[in-house]
Design a protein around this motif. Sequence first.
Motif, PDB file in Angstrom:
ATOM      1  N   MET A  20      52.309 -19.325  55.159  1.00 35.59           N
ATOM      2  CA  MET A  20      51.969 -20.074  56.363  1.00 35.59           C
ATOM      3  C   MET A  20      50.831 -19.450  57.163  1.00 35.59           C
ATOM      4  SD  MET A  20      53.729 -22.761  56.348  1.00 35.59           S
ATOM      5  CE  MET A  20      53.405 -23.332  58.026  1.00 35.59           C
ATOM      6  N   MET A  21      50.538 -18.185  56.949  1.00 39.19           N
ATOM      7  CA  MET A  21      49.497 -17.515  57.722  1.00 39.19           C
ATOM      8  C   MET A  21      48.136 -18.202  57.593  1.00 39.19           C
ATOM      9  SD  MET A  21      48.249 -13.529  57.664  1.00 39.19           S
ATOM     10  CE  MET A  21      49.846 -12.883  58.173  1.00 39.19           C
ATOM     11  N   PHE A  24      48.185 -21.765  59.352  1.00 36.35           N
ATOM     12  CA  PHE A  24      47.992 -21.686  60.806  1.00 36.35           C
ATOM     13  C   PHE A  24      46.538 -21.352  61.128  1.00 36.35           C
ATOM     14  CE2 PHE A  24      52.537 -21.714  61.260  1.00 36.35           C
ATOM     15  CZ  PHE A  24      52.793 -22.041  62.588  1.00 36.35           C
ATOM     16  N   CYS A  42      46.775 -19.595  68.539  1.00 37.55           N
ATOM     17  CA  CYS A  42      47.072 -19.587  67.105  1.00 37.55           C
ATOM     18  C   CYS A  42      47.970 -18.414  66.745  1.00 37.55           C
ATOM     19  CB  CYS A  42      45.775 -19.521  66.298  1.00 37.55           C
ATOM     20  SG  CYS A  42      46.050 -19.357  64.513  1.00 37.55           S
ATOM     21  N   CYS A  43      47.578 -17.223  67.160  1.00 41.98           N
ATOM     22  CA  CYS A  43      48.334 -16.018  66.811  1.00 41.98           C
ATOM     23  C   CYS A  43      49.739 -16.035  67.400  1.00 41.98           C
ATOM     24  CB  CYS A  43      47.578 -14.781  67.271  1.00 41.98           C
ATOM     25  SG  CYS A  43      45.997 -14.530  66.415  1.00 41.98           S
ATOM     26  N   TYR A  46      51.860 -18.701  65.498  1.00 40.36           N
ATOM     27  CA  TYR A  46      52.288 -18.183  64.203  1.00 40.36           C
ATOM     28  C   TYR A  46      53.411 -17.160  64.382  1.00 40.36           C
ATOM     29  CZ  TYR A  46      52.349 -15.551  59.877  1.00 40.36           C
ATOM     30  OH  TYR A  46      52.762 -14.912  58.735  1.00 40.36           O
ATOM     31  N   TYR A  49      56.635 -18.787  65.082  1.00 43.17           N
ATOM     32  CA  TYR A  49      57.148 -19.380  63.845  1.00 43.17           C
ATOM     33  C   TYR A  49      57.848 -18.311  63.006  1.00 43.17           C
ATOM     34  CZ  TYR A  49      57.172 -21.083  59.062  1.00 43.17           C
ATOM     35  OH  TYR A  49      57.563 -21.409  57.784  1.00 43.17           O
TER      36      TYR A  49
END
Length: 249
Positions: A20-21, A24, A42-43, A46, A49
């Motif tokens: 997923m990294m 994203f 974003c970071c 993620y 998540y």
Amino acid sequence: MSHAIQYLRSLIFVGQMYLMMPIFGLVFAPWAIFSKKGARVCCKSYSRYVFWTARLLVGIRCEVRGTVPQGEVLIAAKHQSFLDIMMIFTALPTAKFIMKREILYTPVIGQYAKLLDCVAVDRGKRGAAIQKMVEDVEAGRQDAGQLIIYSQGTRVAPGAKKEYKVGTGVLYEQLNQTCVPVATNVGVLWPRTGIGRKPGTAVVEFLDPIEPGLGRESFMETLETRVEAKSDELMREAGFEPDGLHQNA
């Protein structure tokens, strides 16, 4: 059998986490390229998540304790695994890291580190690295936020000993900022290497701030004493007894 099932769950968790990294990273890229806020969202998205899937798949709950600083401060943290990076970054409003230069060449992570103006240093040239670190930090002070440094310079396994590097003391003196120590126990549940993850509560705790004005030696002694004592306490809480198990990291 239970160990085998937990290992399988860990394998699934780690696989989907790294899968997923880049997803994203690509989804947020159009915003992140033109905005630090976009890169930060974003970071943090993620990371949240990962926290959610860690609880769902391997039983790790993430908890932040203490008073989270909001202004421009130096954060001196204990580092045990990738998890404490995400937890500290997500808790702080506008954080950036001091990190080893090699990370800039890591896919996705390196690109977003650049977008967030993280400060890269060459650990192989200690004196020059510290001076460059100070210069880079001072050059970016118009972008107020929380500057995170890992005082031991690397991930340190629970129960291992590793000296505190002088770079944190240099920054404390040069920047004349309050320093907030951070302790953690995440390495008990999420080790610095390997696949296996253990269920439990992973904690990062922001400790009482150290105000500017101490001498370098006194500051470093205060920092290490506070962080190590609280980290040992948190590790015991997670079921790991650090006493008598210390060795070189």
